[in-house]
Each structure stands twice: as C-alpha cells, then as structure tokens.
Scaffold this motif. Structure first.
Motif, PDB file in Angstrom:
ATOM      1  N   ILE A   1       2.229  -7.121  -4.236  1.00 59.54           N
ATOM      2  CA  ILE A   1       0.883  -7.271  -3.680  1.00 59.54           C
ATOM      3  C   ILE A   1       0.835  -8.536  -2.826  1.00 59.54           C
ATOM      4  O   ILE A   1       1.682  -9.422  -2.991  1.00 59.54           O
ATOM      5  CB  ILE A   1      -0.185  -7.295  -4.818  1.00 59.54           C
ATOM      6  CG1 ILE A   1      -1.564  -6.921  -4.281  1.00 59.54           C
ATOM      7  CG2 ILE A   1      -0.189  -8.662  -5.540  1.00 59.54           C
ATOM      8  CD1 ILE A   1      -2.523  -6.446  -5.372  1.00 59.54           C
TER       9      ILE A   1
ATOM     10  N   PRO B   1      -6.937  -4.509  -2.789  1.00 61.06           N
ATOM     11  CA  PRO B   1      -7.720  -5.089  -3.900  1.00 61.06           C
ATOM     12  C   PRO B   1      -7.170  -4.710  -5.278  1.00 61.06           C
ATOM     13  O   PRO B   1      -7.298  -5.498  -6.221  1.00 61.06           O
ATOM     14  CB  PRO B   1      -9.120  -4.507  -3.681  1.00 61.06           C
ATOM     15  CG  PRO B   1      -9.167  -4.147  -2.233  1.00 61.06           C
ATOM     16  CD  PRO B   1      -7.776  -3.714  -1.863  1.00 61.06           C
ATOM     17  N   ALA B   2      -6.572  -3.540  -5.408  1.00 63.50           N
ATOM     18  CA  ALA B   2      -5.898  -3.153  -6.661  1.00 63.50           C
ATOM     19  C   ALA B   2      -4.470  -2.745  -6.313  1.00 63.50           C
ATOM     20  O   ALA B   2      -4.229  -2.133  -5.266  1.00 63.50           O
ATOM     21  CB  ALA B   2      -6.643  -1.992  -7.326  1.00 63.50           C
ATOM     22  N   PRO B   3      -3.491  -3.081  -7.168  1.00 62.12           N
ATOM     23  CA  PRO B   3      -2.080  -2.816  -6.825  1.00 62.12           C
ATOM     24  C   PRO B   3      -1.805  -1.327  -6.625  1.00 62.12           C
ATOM     25  O   PRO B   3      -2.347  -0.492  -7.356  1.00 62.12           O
ATOM     26  CB  PRO B   3      -1.304  -3.316  -8.048  1.00 62.12           C
ATOM     27  CG  PRO B   3      -2.243  -4.163  -8.823  1.00 62.12           C
ATOM     28  CD  PRO B   3      -3.627  -3.701  -8.503  1.00 62.12           C
ATOM     29  N   GLU B   4      -0.976  -1.028  -5.628  1.00 61.94           N
ATOM     30  CA  GLU B   4      -0.498   0.346  -5.423  1.00 61.94           C
ATOM     31  C   GLU B   4       1.018   0.423  -5.587  1.00 61.94           C
ATOM     32  O   GLU B   4       1.658   1.420  -5.263  1.00 61.94           O
ATOM     33  CB  GLU B   4      -0.939   0.838  -4.037  1.00 61.94           C
ATOM     34  CG  GLU B   4      -2.468   0.845  -3.911  1.00 61.94           C
ATOM     35  CD  GLU B   4      -2.982   1.307  -2.547  1.00 61.94           C
ATOM     36  OE1 GLU B   4      -2.167   1.781  -1.732  1.00 61.94           O
ATOM     37  OE2 GLU B   4      -4.197   1.195  -2.321  1.00 61.94           O
TER      38      GLU B   4
ATOM     39  N   ARG C   1       0.848  -1.204   0.000  1.00 65.39           N
ATOM     40  CA  ARG C   1       0.000   0.000   0.000  1.00 65.39           C
ATOM     41  C   ARG C   1       0.882   1.251   0.000  1.00 65.39           C
ATOM     42  O   ARG C   1       1.973   1.262   0.578  1.00 65.39           O
ATOM     43  CB  ARG C   1      -0.924   0.006   1.214  1.00 65.39           C
ATOM     44  CG  ARG C   1      -2.144  -0.880   1.033  1.00 65.39           C
ATOM     45  CD  ARG C   1      -3.012  -0.834   2.275  1.00 65.39           C
ATOM     46  NE  ARG C   1      -4.326  -1.427   2.062  1.00 65.39           N
ATOM     47  CZ  ARG C   1      -4.593  -2.719   2.176  1.00 65.39           C
ATOM     48  NH1 ARG C   1      -3.636  -3.576   2.484  1.00 65.39           N
ATOM     49  NH2 ARG C   1      -5.823  -3.170   1.987  1.00 65.39           N
TER      50      ARG C   1
ATOM     51  N   ARG D   1      -8.130 -13.638  -2.689  1.00 68.68           N
ATOM     52  CA  ARG D   1      -8.354 -12.196  -2.739  1.00 68.68           C
ATOM     53  C   ARG D   1      -7.003 -11.486  -2.634  1.00 68.68           C
ATOM     54  O   ARG D   1      -6.016 -12.065  -2.157  1.00 68.68           O
ATOM     55  CB  ARG D   1      -9.298 -11.733  -1.614  1.00 68.68           C
ATOM     56  CG  ARG D   1      -8.716 -11.896  -0.232  1.00 68.68           C
ATOM     57  CD  ARG D   1      -9.708 -11.511   0.867  1.00 68.68           C
ATOM     58  NE  ARG D   1      -9.103 -11.773   2.174  1.00 68.68           N
ATOM     59  CZ  ARG D   1      -8.375 -10.888   2.863  1.00 68.68           C
ATOM     60  NH1 ARG D   1      -8.183  -9.660   2.407  1.00 68.68           N
ATOM     61  NH2 ARG D   1      -7.844 -11.217   4.029  1.00 68.68           N
TER      62      ARG D   1
ATOM     63  N   VAL E   1      -3.968  -8.756 -11.844  1.00 66.84           N
ATOM     64  CA  VAL E   1      -4.943  -8.710 -10.745  1.00 66.84           C
ATOM     65  C   VAL E   1      -6.358  -8.577 -11.322  1.00 66.84           C
ATOM     66  O   VAL E   1      -7.291  -9.249 -10.864  1.00 66.84           O
ATOM     67  CB  VAL E   1      -4.609  -7.566  -9.773  1.00 66.84           C
ATOM     68  CG1 VAL E   1      -5.763  -7.306  -8.813  1.00 66.84           C
ATOM     69  CG2 VAL E   1      -3.329  -7.888  -9.000  1.00 66.84           C
ATOM     70  N   GLU E   2      -6.511  -7.745 -12.341  1.00 64.74           N
ATOM     71  CA  GLU E   2      -7.827  -7.607 -12.970  1.00 64.74           C
ATOM     72  C   GLU E   2      -8.298  -8.932 -13.561  1.00 64.74           C
ATOM     73  O   GLU E   2      -9.451  -9.340 -13.387  1.00 64.74           O
ATOM     74  CB  GLU E   2      -7.789  -6.548 -14.085  1.00 64.74           C
ATOM     75  CG  GLU E   2      -7.928  -5.139 -13.546  1.00 64.74           C
ATOM     76  CD  GLU E   2      -7.598  -4.075 -14.603  1.00 64.74           C
ATOM     77  OE1 GLU E   2      -7.724  -4.380 -15.826  1.00 64.74           O
ATOM     78  OE2 GLU E   2      -7.190  -2.965 -14.211  1.00 64.74           O
TER      79      GLU E   2
ATOM     80  N   GLN F   1      -1.229  -4.818 -12.575  1.00 63.56           N
ATOM     81  CA  GLN F   1      -2.636  -4.380 -12.648  1.00 63.56           C
ATOM     82  C   GLN F   1      -3.442  -5.317 -13.554  1.00 63.56           C
ATOM     83  O   GLN F   1      -4.531  -5.766 -13.209  1.00 63.56           O
ATOM     84  CB  GLN F   1      -2.726  -2.960 -13.206  1.00 63.56           C
ATOM     85  CG  GLN F   1      -2.346  -1.875 -12.213  1.00 63.56           C
ATOM     86  CD  GLN F   1      -2.532  -0.476 -12.789  1.00 63.56           C
ATOM     87  OE1 GLN F   1      -2.164  -0.228 -13.937  1.00 63.56           O
ATOM     88  NE2 GLN F   1      -3.085   0.418 -11.997  1.00 63.56           N
ATOM     89  N   GLU F   2      -2.860  -5.622 -14.702  1.00 66.14           N
ATOM     90  CA  GLU F   2      -3.512  -6.489 -15.683  1.00 66.14           C
ATOM     91  C   GLU F   2      -3.777  -7.880 -15.083  1.00 66.14           C
ATOM     92  O   GLU F   2      -4.872  -8.450 -15.219  1.00 66.14           O
ATOM     93  CB  GLU F   2      -2.572  -6.601 -16.901  1.00 66.14           C
ATOM     94  CG  GLU F   2      -3.180  -7.155 -18.150  1.00 66.14           C
ATOM     95  CD  GLU F   2      -2.118  -7.317 -19.258  1.00 66.14           C
ATOM     96  OE1 GLU F   2      -2.387  -8.058 -20.218  1.00 66.14           O
ATOM     97  OE2 GLU F   2      -1.013  -6.733 -19.150  1.00 66.14           O
TER      98      GLU F   2
ATOM     99  N   THR G   1      -9.145 -11.398 -10.704  1.00 68.73           N
ATOM    100  CA  THR G   1     -10.347 -10.981  -9.975  1.00 68.73           C
ATOM    101  C   THR G   1     -11.605 -11.246 -10.806  1.00 68.73           C
ATOM    102  O   THR G   1     -12.679 -11.513 -10.259  1.00 68.73           O
ATOM    103  CB  THR G   1     -10.238  -9.481  -9.604  1.00 68.73           C
ATOM    104  OG1 THR G   1      -9.003  -9.279  -8.914  1.00 68.73           O
ATOM    105  CG2 THR G   1     -11.379  -9.036  -8.722  1.00 68.73           C
TER     106      THR G   1
END
Lengths: 298, 298
Positions: free
Chosen positions: B223, B216-219, B80, B212, B198-199, B195-196, B202
């Motif tokens: 992750i 929930p979305a990478p920062e 995070r 999970r 994780v999307e 990001q790709e 999910t």
C-alpha cells in the motif's frame, strides 16, 4: 549513444550469431534474417567471413555517430584475431571520421598472448570494451562492460528496459572475482600449449589426410578442427576411440561449418564438401593433458 | 508473437515505469517519452492512473494480434487490483476480438488473498503470466514466465538477442525454490495483517490529520502511505522518532507521487499539494511487528 548512427558488424559477429550454438549454413541464413530485427540499430555487415575485419572494408564508409564492432578473437571462424597494425589503422579511421570503436572482447584474454601486449594497451584503442566471465575464465555467467560514464549509464537503462537487468548480480560478481584470481595468469601458457599441439598434429602425415585447422596456426586459445567425413561416420569413430582408449576427442561436432562466403549474397554457398568441424578450447583442464595423449587418441 | 499487434498498457504499468524507483511527475514525463522507444511494439496507453484497468477502456479497440497487459497488483498506484468480475470481462473482450491477455504478476501472490482464489484459477484467465521471485517471495533475483511452448521459445530467443540471457540461472533458481518453500503459505496472513494495520491507523483521529492510504483499504500486501508536509520536514520528524524510540517508520520517502492525471495529456498535472508518499510492504519481517508498535511509532 547516437540514434542516427549505423552499426558495422563483421559477418562472424556474435551480434549476428547470437544463438551461435546452432551451426551450419541454415543457421547462417536464419541469423542474417534476424539481425535486421535488432532494435534501434541500422546494421551494415562488412568484411569476409574467413578473415578478420580489414581497414579497407571500412574505408570512406564511416560517418560521425557510427559504431564499428570488432570481435576479438572471432569465435565463428576459429578464433581469428586482427593484427595489431590492423587494429591501429581501424582506430585511426574511426577517430578521423567521428565514429566509435567497440570491442566484443568476450574472449579478449584468450587473444592477449597473440599480441604479447598488456590488455590495457589493447583496450586503450577502443571506446568501449565487453569481456565475458564464462568463457576462458570459466566463470558461472555474466560479463563486464568498460566505457565512459555516460555510455555505462545508458547501457544500464537499456539493459533494464529490454529485460536484461537482475535485481542483483552478486553471485556472478563473487564468482567472477574468484575466476579472475585463479586464471588471470594462465592465458599465455595456454596459447603456447595450443601452438605446440597444432604443430605436433600438423606434423603427423597420417593425421593431415583427414584433419585440418582453421586458422592453420592459432591466433588465440581457441581453434576450429575440420575433419573429413560425414557426421555419423565421424561420431562412430569417436565412440570407438572412447571405448578402446578412454579418450574423448571432442565434446560435440558442430556440423559442416559456415560457408566461407556467408557475407556475400549467395546464400546457397557451402563449406568444403564432406567435412564437419568441432571447436577446441585450450582451457585449464586441456592444458594439463600431455601432447602425447592427444596424438595417441588421434 | 504477432508483429502487427499493439500493446495496450495501463499508465501504471512497469513496462512504462521500468525504472520506477525514480518517482514523481518528472519521472512520469520521462517514462512516457521512453516507452515510445520500446522495440518492436506499438504502445497504446489506456485507462486512468488512479484506477485499475476497466473493460470500458478497451471496448471496441481490440483487434487480432493485440496484447493487453494487466499488472496485478498495480504497484505504482498503491497495489490496486482489478476486481474478479473485471478480469473475467476483460478476458471475454480479448478472447472475442482475437487479442491476447498477459499478466505482469510480479506481485501476483501478494494480490491472491484479495481474490480468495487459487492462483491457478486467476492465471487460467490469461494467455501468459510473469511472476517475480524477488518481490513478496524475497528471493535474490529472477522471474518466471508461464506461457505456451511457442511463446516461451520466442521469449527465450528475444531474451538472448536483447542481452538478457545469462549462461546459467542456477543460483537464482536454487534461491527461488527455497523462497517458494518458505513463503508460499504466508500471503493470506500478510494481507489480513495489512488490513488490520490500516484499519487501526485510520481509526486514530490524530493520525488522520496528516496521513492517508492509497488505496484507502488494501487490495494486496502492498500500500502507499501519503503524509502531509515537505520531504525535509517529514524526514526530520522520522529521524526524531528513530532517535527517541528506535522505530523506523519507512525506508525511503519516494517524493510527491505521480499525478493522478498522468495518463491524460496535461503533463503539468500535480499530485495533491504538500504531500509525500512512501511504499509499505507487509513482508515476513513487518508481519512480526505488533500493531501497537506501529501505533507507538506514529
């Protein structure tokens, strides 16, 4: 390992002179101030700067949980080294009182020929031993700590916590193994060579007018050489020899040296007036130079 | 630099979790005990484990001489990362109060694409910045500290005093230069790739039953992945996939994870029941694997 114990250090200890390459009385005063800020230890400075630690310095002082640190040899006073009988007596005192004995043996192998004993026998008197790879072994960097499993584990935790851990020490480890292979057998010959050199230089009447050794006879493969004169004058003479003969007499003058009374309360004490010193190591390269060449330079 | 100041740390800080590879609530309790023994600092833990540090956590607390440490990104809660506006507000609070702001930016380059800004612009908000060479850069070991001359000099003194100095860091330096040359330009692509991934994961209904992401979305390029099940059961499933398909889903399960309430006083707080997590880094090697291969493994 004990949070209540005190740390007994000789005034020459590297734990005091951690940045010992800044020499002179000013550094001695600075170091004394800083040692009070070492974390988690209560530091007691015992003994006299010019002599190794003696059992009398510790007598009736030690309690369970205390740690006595012996630097073997003591770099800051010219490689002086405790006699074997002294070591055994300090071992007895620490064991009887429930204290522990740690060797700062950064240059242990350079002191080994002084004892004429196997390092195993010397180390067996201590609860923990530290050895450096980048002093007499000529390694790149790094050191070794030998101790009980519990102390090693605690030391690893604290190394990490205090910022001293690296993700890997592989390059240092590979290099240390190679230096161990190359140099392990060379220390006795280096010590004999330094004895021979000091005897030859001391026997020269012209030299003894301006040059003396601390200690007068080597107690390890390292010794300090004191010269009469100011730093500027000595450096000019050094450069003259270098130009005329191509011989370099020292790498670096280190200043006037520590006051012999550093451990006492008189902070203004000075070393002998009008002297500067340099450190002489009988490393593998110096040991190849004929004694006659040293005498020619001087 | 100030001896009177306090150190404000988020509960995820690596200065607390210095041996953060021993995970789980037991480690969290252990770490909290040990941080009190860090030398020369008064430590105040502020903020909530599951969220980055907020300006409200610091409001009206800071005094001159205090230091606020921001880990950017925060590894222990899944990478995070403070929002840009948050950083600017914390900068303003520290400057107004005479406190200083230090970045533990071990993985700064892995958080850089989250901001879409030059690292110079991010670093300009801080008084001092620490960057690691052996995280996203894949170097051997070592780190960089950027700060004022006086702080660098003080840090060098303390590194030596606390046992963290090496005679030379040449191998680490050479390696770091090479990793910088190879990987400096790769972080944005890695972040987009994570990001790709994780999307895509999910969006798979079958996966969302037992998997999970935190967050929930990478920062950042890192992750945490939480899986339903006991460690034994999950490890058996992992080995089944490895045997059947030759795909390795993780390097190591790290246990049940830290309780979200670690910063509070309830030491018995637990993470979600019946879950284990592993850490996923989008490093140069993972970035070469097609998304379809990840989905096939899962």
């Amino acid at each position: 390992e004990s949070s209540s114990g005190r740390l007994f250090l000789h005034p020459t200890s590297h734990l005091i002179h951690h940045d010992c390459l800044r020499d002179g009385p000013a550094q001695a005063r600075l170091a004394r101030g800083k040692v009070e800020r070492l974390p988690a230890f209560t530091v007691e400075v015992v003994g006299h700067f010019a002599r190794p630690l003696c059992p009398e310095h510790l007598h009736s002082l030690l309690r369970p949980g205390d740690v006595v640190v012996i630097e073997l040899p003591q770099r800051m006073n010219g490689g002086r080294t405790c006699r074997w009988e002294t070591l055994m007596e300090i071992r007895r005192l620490t064991a009887e009182s429930g204290a522990r004995l740690h060797m700062d043996g950064a240059r242990l192998f350079e002191a080994k020929p002084f004892y004429g004993r196997d390092v195993r026998e010397i180390c067996a008197l201590f609860d923990s031993v530290y050895i450096s790879w980048y002093k007499g072994f000529g390694g790149m960097a790094g050191a070794l700590l030998a101790a009980s499993d519990s102390l090693i584990s605690l030391a690893a935790d604290w190394r990490s916590r205090l910022g001293g851990g690296l993700f890997t020490f592989t390059p240092q480890w590979l290099d240390a193994r190679e230096q161990l292979r190359c140099h392990l057998g060379s220390f006795t010959q280096r010590f004999l060579r330094l004895q021979e050199l000091v005897e030859a230089m001391t026997a020269e009447p012209a030299l003894s007018l301006f040059l003396r050794f601390e200690p007068p006879a080597p107690e390890s493969c390292l010794i300090h050489v004191y010269l009469k004169g100011s730093e500027d004058m000595l450096q000019a003479a050094h450069d003259g020899v270098l130009n005329a003969l191509g011989l370099k007499l020292w790498n670096r003058l280190r200043g006037v040296g520590y006051p012999a009374s550093f451990c006492d309360d008189d902070e203004e004490a000075q070393s002998e007036a009008g002297e500067c010193y340099f450190e002489f190591n009988m490393g593998p390269a110096n040991a190849q130079i004929p004694i006659s060449t040293f005498l020619e330079g001087w």
